[in-house]
Design a protein around this motif. Structure first.
Motif, PDB file in Angstrom:
ATOM      1  N   VAL A  88       0.847  -1.194   0.000  1.00 48.60           N
ATOM      2  CA  VAL A  88       0.000   0.000   0.000  1.00 48.60           C
ATOM      3  C   VAL A  88       0.878   1.238   0.000  1.00 48.60           C
ATOM      4  O   VAL A  88       2.017   1.223   0.483  1.00 48.60           O
ATOM      5  CB  VAL A  88      -0.953   0.049   1.215  1.00 48.60           C
ATOM      6  N   LEU A  89       0.341   2.308  -0.554  1.00 50.45           N
ATOM      7  CA  LEU A  89       0.944   3.629  -0.424  1.00 50.45           C
ATOM      8  C   LEU A  89       0.084   4.450   0.525  1.00 50.45           C
ATOM      9  O   LEU A  89      -1.150   4.494   0.381  1.00 50.45           O
ATOM     10  CB  LEU A  89       1.016   4.346  -1.777  1.00 50.45           C
ATOM     11  N   VAL A  90       0.722   5.066   1.500  1.00 47.04           N
ATOM     12  CA  VAL A  90       0.028   5.951   2.436  1.00 47.04           C
ATOM     13  C   VAL A  90       0.648   7.335   2.351  1.00 47.04           C
ATOM     14  O   VAL A  90       1.766   7.512   1.845  1.00 47.04           O
ATOM     15  CB  VAL A  90       0.102   5.417   3.882  1.00 47.04           C
ATOM     16  N   LEU A 106       3.280  -6.032   3.449  1.00 49.25           N
ATOM     17  CA  LEU A 106       3.045  -7.196   4.294  1.00 49.25           C
ATOM     18  C   LEU A 106       3.474  -8.426   3.516  1.00 49.25           C
ATOM     19  O   LEU A 106       2.876  -8.757   2.489  1.00 49.25           O
ATOM     20  CB  LEU A 106       1.569  -7.299   4.678  1.00 49.25           C
ATOM     21  N   GLN A 107       4.521  -9.096   3.993  1.00 49.10           N
ATOM     22  CA  GLN A 107       5.068 -10.269   3.325  1.00 49.10           C
ATOM     23  C   GLN A 107       4.544 -11.527   4.012  1.00 49.10           C
ATOM     24  O   GLN A 107       4.645 -11.663   5.231  1.00 49.10           O
ATOM     25  CB  GLN A 107       6.597 -10.259   3.390  1.00 49.10           C
ATOM     26  N   LEU A 108       3.961 -12.443   3.247  1.00 51.90           N
ATOM     27  CA  LEU A 108       3.402 -13.666   3.821  1.00 51.90           C
ATOM     28  C   LEU A 108       4.483 -14.707   4.067  1.00 51.90           C
ATOM     29  O   LEU A 108       5.493 -14.752   3.349  1.00 51.90           O
ATOM     30  CB  LEU A 108       2.340 -14.256   2.888  1.00 51.90           C
ATOM     31  N   VAL A 147      -9.056  -9.527   6.418  1.00 48.10           N
ATOM     32  CA  VAL A 147      -9.186  -8.070   6.432  1.00 48.10           C
ATOM     33  C   VAL A 147      -7.921  -7.490   7.031  1.00 48.10           C
ATOM     34  O   VAL A 147      -7.503  -7.875   8.128  1.00 48.10           O
ATOM     35  CB  VAL A 147     -10.409  -7.616   7.252  1.00 48.10           C
ATOM     36  N   LEU A 148      -7.291  -6.552   6.312  1.00 45.42           N
ATOM     37  CA  LEU A 148      -6.053  -5.923   6.758  1.00 45.42           C
ATOM     38  C   LEU A 148      -6.228  -4.412   6.780  1.00 45.42           C
ATOM     39  O   LEU A 148      -7.120  -3.871   6.127  1.00 45.42           O
ATOM     40  CB  LEU A 148      -4.894  -6.310   5.840  1.00 45.42           C
ATOM     41  N   GLY A 149      -5.375  -3.739   7.525  1.00 50.35           N
ATOM     42  CA  GLY A 149      -5.438  -2.294   7.581  1.00 50.35           C
ATOM     43  C   GLY A 149      -4.115  -1.700   8.006  1.00 50.35           C
ATOM     44  O   GLY A 149      -3.201  -2.410   8.444  1.00 50.35           O
ATOM     45  N   VAL A 150      -3.994  -0.389   7.854  1.00 54.51           N
ATOM     46  CA  VAL A 150      -2.794   0.338   8.265  1.00 54.51           C
ATOM     47  C   VAL A 150      -3.012   0.838   9.687  1.00 54.51           C
ATOM     48  O   VAL A 150      -3.964   1.572   9.962  1.00 54.51           O
ATOM     49  CB  VAL A 150      -2.511   1.511   7.315  1.00 54.51           C
ATOM     50  N   ARG A 151      -2.108   0.452  10.589  1.00 52.01           N
ATOM     51  CA  ARG A 151      -2.228   0.829  11.984  1.00 52.01           C
ATOM     52  C   ARG A 151      -0.834   1.143  12.545  1.00 52.01           C
ATOM     53  O   ARG A 151       0.174   0.661  12.021  1.00 52.01           O
ATOM     54  CB  ARG A 151      -2.856  -0.308  12.808  1.00 52.01           C
ATOM     55  N   LYS A 155       1.029   1.130  20.665  1.00 48.46           N
ATOM     56  CA  LYS A 155      -0.012   2.010  21.181  1.00 48.46           C
ATOM     57  C   LYS A 155       0.379   3.475  21.121  1.00 48.46           C
ATOM     58  O   LYS A 155      -0.472   4.354  21.229  1.00 48.46           O
ATOM     59  CB  LYS A 155      -0.369   1.612  22.607  1.00 48.46           C
ATOM     60  N   ASP A 156       1.650   3.732  20.953  1.00 50.98           N
ATOM     61  CA  ASP A 156       2.132   5.099  20.797  1.00 50.98           C
ATOM     62  C   ASP A 156       1.658   5.634  19.446  1.00 50.98           C
ATOM     63  O   ASP A 156       1.984   5.079  18.392  1.00 50.98           O
ATOM     64  CB  ASP A 156       3.661   5.121  20.884  1.00 50.98           C
ATOM     65  N   LYS A 157       0.876   6.705  19.458  1.00 50.56           N
ATOM     66  CA  LYS A 157       0.331   7.241  18.210  1.00 50.56           C
ATOM     67  C   LYS A 157       1.414   7.721  17.258  1.00 50.56           C
ATOM     68  O   LYS A 157       1.175   7.852  16.060  1.00 50.56           O
ATOM     69  CB  LYS A 157      -0.635   8.377  18.526  1.00 50.56           C
ATOM     70  N   ALA A 158       2.605   8.007  17.806  1.00 46.57           N
ATOM     71  CA  ALA A 158       3.703   8.450  16.950  1.00 46.57           C
ATOM     72  C   ALA A 158       4.490   7.277  16.375  1.00 46.57           C
ATOM     73  O   ALA A 158       5.452   7.480  15.635  1.00 46.57           O
ATOM     74  CB  ALA A 158       4.630   9.374  17.740  1.00 46.57           C
ATOM     75  N   ALA A 159       4.095   6.048  16.718  1.00 52.05           N
ATOM     76  CA  ALA A 159       4.821   4.865  16.236  1.00 52.05           C
ATOM     77  C   ALA A 159       4.670   4.732  14.726  1.00 52.05           C
ATOM     78  O   ALA A 159       3.673   5.185  14.144  1.00 52.05           O
ATOM     79  CB  ALA A 159       4.298   3.621  16.935  1.00 52.05           C
ATOM     80  N   PRO A 160       5.637   4.101  14.067  1.00 54.39           N
ATOM     81  CA  PRO A 160       5.546   3.903  12.613  1.00 54.39           C
ATOM     82  C   PRO A 160       4.307   3.094  12.238  1.00 54.39           C
ATOM     83  O   PRO A 160       3.851   2.237  13.000  1.00 54.39           O
ATOM     84  CB  PRO A 160       6.830   3.129  12.285  1.00 54.39           C
ATOM     85  N   LEU A 161       3.765   3.381  11.069  1.00 55.47           N
ATOM     86  CA  LEU A 161       2.615   2.635  10.578  1.00 55.47           C
ATOM     87  C   LEU A 161       3.058   1.320   9.950  1.00 55.47           C
ATOM     88  O   LEU A 161       4.160   1.206   9.410  1.00 55.47           O
ATOM     89  CB  LEU A 161       1.855   3.464   9.546  1.00 55.47           C
ATOM     90  N   GLU A 162       2.166   0.322  10.008  1.00 54.99           N
ATOM     91  CA  GLU A 162       2.430  -0.957   9.361  1.00 54.99           C
ATOM     92  C   GLU A 162       1.118  -1.588   8.919  1.00 54.99           C
ATOM     93  O   GLU A 162       0.037  -1.216   9.386  1.00 54.99           O
ATOM     94  CB  GLU A 162       3.184  -1.901  10.294  1.00 54.99           C
ATOM     95  N   LEU A 163       1.211  -2.535   7.991  1.00 58.53           N
ATOM     96  CA  LEU A 163       0.048  -3.305   7.564  1.00 58.53           C
ATOM     97  C   LEU A 163      -0.159  -4.462   8.525  1.00 58.53           C
ATOM     98  O   LEU A 163       0.757  -5.259   8.752  1.00 58.53           O
ATOM     99  CB  LEU A 163       0.277  -3.851   6.155  1.00 58.53           C
ATOM    100  N   VAL A 164      -1.369  -4.566   9.080  1.00 61.52           N
ATOM    101  CA  VAL A 164      -1.630  -5.625  10.056  1.00 61.52           C
ATOM    102  C   VAL A 164      -2.948  -6.322   9.724  1.00 61.52           C
ATOM    103  O   VAL A 164      -3.841  -5.753   9.081  1.00 61.52           O
ATOM    104  CB  VAL A 164      -1.692  -5.064  11.489  1.00 61.52           C
ATOM    105  N   GLU A 165      -3.064  -7.552  10.188  1.00 66.40           N
ATOM    106  CA  GLU A 165      -4.318  -8.291  10.054  1.00 66.40           C
ATOM    107  C   GLU A 165      -5.304  -7.808  11.105  1.00 66.40           C
ATOM    108  O   GLU A 165      -4.985  -7.718  12.288  1.00 66.40           O
ATOM    109  CB  GLU A 165      -4.067  -9.780  10.215  1.00 66.40           C
ATOM    110  N   LEU A 166      -6.542  -7.545  10.672  1.00 65.23           N
ATOM    111  CA  LEU A 166      -7.598  -7.099  11.573  1.00 65.23           C
ATOM    112  C   LEU A 166      -8.625  -8.191  11.851  1.00 65.23           C
ATOM    113  O   LEU A 166      -9.177  -8.264  12.948  1.00 65.23           O
ATOM    114  CB  LEU A 166      -8.301  -5.876  10.989  1.00 65.23           C
TER     115      LEU A 166
END
Length: 311
Positions: A88-90, A106-108, A147-151, A155-166
């Motif tokens: 994804v591009l964010v 996200l690498q399987l 279902v996946l998303g960018v999170r 818990k730190d809102k300043a933490a780097p984003l990553e693709l995670v399974e939801l």
């Protein structure tokens, strides 16, 4: 022969009107206006062959499937090559997200692939962020909706984003048992979007509705004798969701022969309602696209038909 075709057309249309689905001969493409697809980003140039790059509406700018691999040799989609990664591009990290876009991947693991050609982007929970729905296949457990998303990575809102399974659905249970998504709608009228798919569309297809209940996609409704895919075809969209005003959504989907149409609606107190008796077609469905109030059908014999739902 021409008289027979005209008679068949009239008979089909008359039967469909009587049963709640108007089926009529249509011009090429049902006179639908062509849609212009925006040019995909350069970062997606090495995507999986014959796959789609999809534009997001919220936090995700683009999504695509990459890392082609032969490690899961199933040819449901016409090739044994599948995707080993989701990209994804964010928006960038500048003020207001105006920096250079960032690519997240996200690498399987080696036992899994994305057995899919379309990352489907939708805000499932109404939080203003895109979720991605894809088909993941496991060498032992078969296929599941994921279902996946960018999170943020913590818990730190300043933490780097990553693709995670939801969330994920139950798997089909064994190798080379596949499922194919239909789409998303509020099928049971509870105000929340649900996910529809057809499990094993080639061998006893089961239309299944799922509640989005992270970390799970929970099945709650099943209908037999449905198929939204032909074995070996790239086309994955042999079903349409119609949402009439004041009514729950209806799924128009072929039966297992793909020579007749179901129109199925989930109604209170919790059961499928067949909006008509099975509507026959003069040949197998090759492609279905949504049009206002129904679907545009392209059949194997080259003819075009319009199927319009009657409330």
């Amino acid at each position: 022969m021409r008289r027979l075709a005209v008679f068949l057309s009239v008979a089909l249309a008359a039967n469909a009107w009587a049963m709640g689905l108007n089926l009529s001969v249509a011009p090429v493409g049902c006179n639908a206006l062509p849609t212009l697809s925006p040019s995909p980003p350069a970062a997606a140039k090495n995507r999986l062959a014959d796959s789609q790059v999809v534009r997001g509406q919220h936090d995700i700018q683009w999504a695509w499937l990459g890392s082609p691999t032969l490690r899961y040799p199933h040819g449901a989609l016409g090739s044994s090559t599948h995707a080993g990664s989701l990209h994804v591009l964010v928006a960038g990290a500048g003020s207001g997200g105006d920096g250079d876009p960032r690519e997240l991947v996200l690498q399987l693991p080696l036992r899994k692939v994305f057995e899919d050609r379309i990352p489907r982007l939708v805000d499932l929970d109404g939080d203003g962020r895109d979720e991605i729905i894809v088909v993941e296949s496991d060498a032992l457990q078969g296929s599941a909706l994921v279902v996946l998303g960018v999170r943020p990575s913590s818990k730190d809102k300043a933490a780097p984003l990553e693709l995670v399974e939801l969330a994920r659905s139950p798997s089909t249970g064994s190798t080379f048992r596949w499922l194919n998504p239909v789409g998303v709608a509020d099928f049971n009228g509870d105000g929340h979007l649900d996910v529809a798919s057809v499990t094993t569309p080639h061998i006893g297809g089961v239309l299944t509705l799922h509640h989005y209940r992270p970390p799970l996609l929970v099945p709650y409704a099943k209908a037999m004798d449905t198929s939204n895919h032909r074995m070996g075809a790239l086309e994955q969209s042999l079903a349409v969701i119609v949402s009439p005003a004041g009514q729950r959504p209806t799924v128009i989907v072929p039966d297992m022969t793909q020579r007749a149409l179901h129109a199925l609606r989930w109604v209170a107190p919790g059961q499928w309602e067949e909006m008509q008796t099975l509507t026959p077609l003069p040949d197998r469905v090759e492609r279905m696209t949504p049009i206002p109030g129904g679907a545009c059908l392209h059949l194997v014999n080259g003819t075009w038909w319009r199927a319009t739902l009657m409330n």
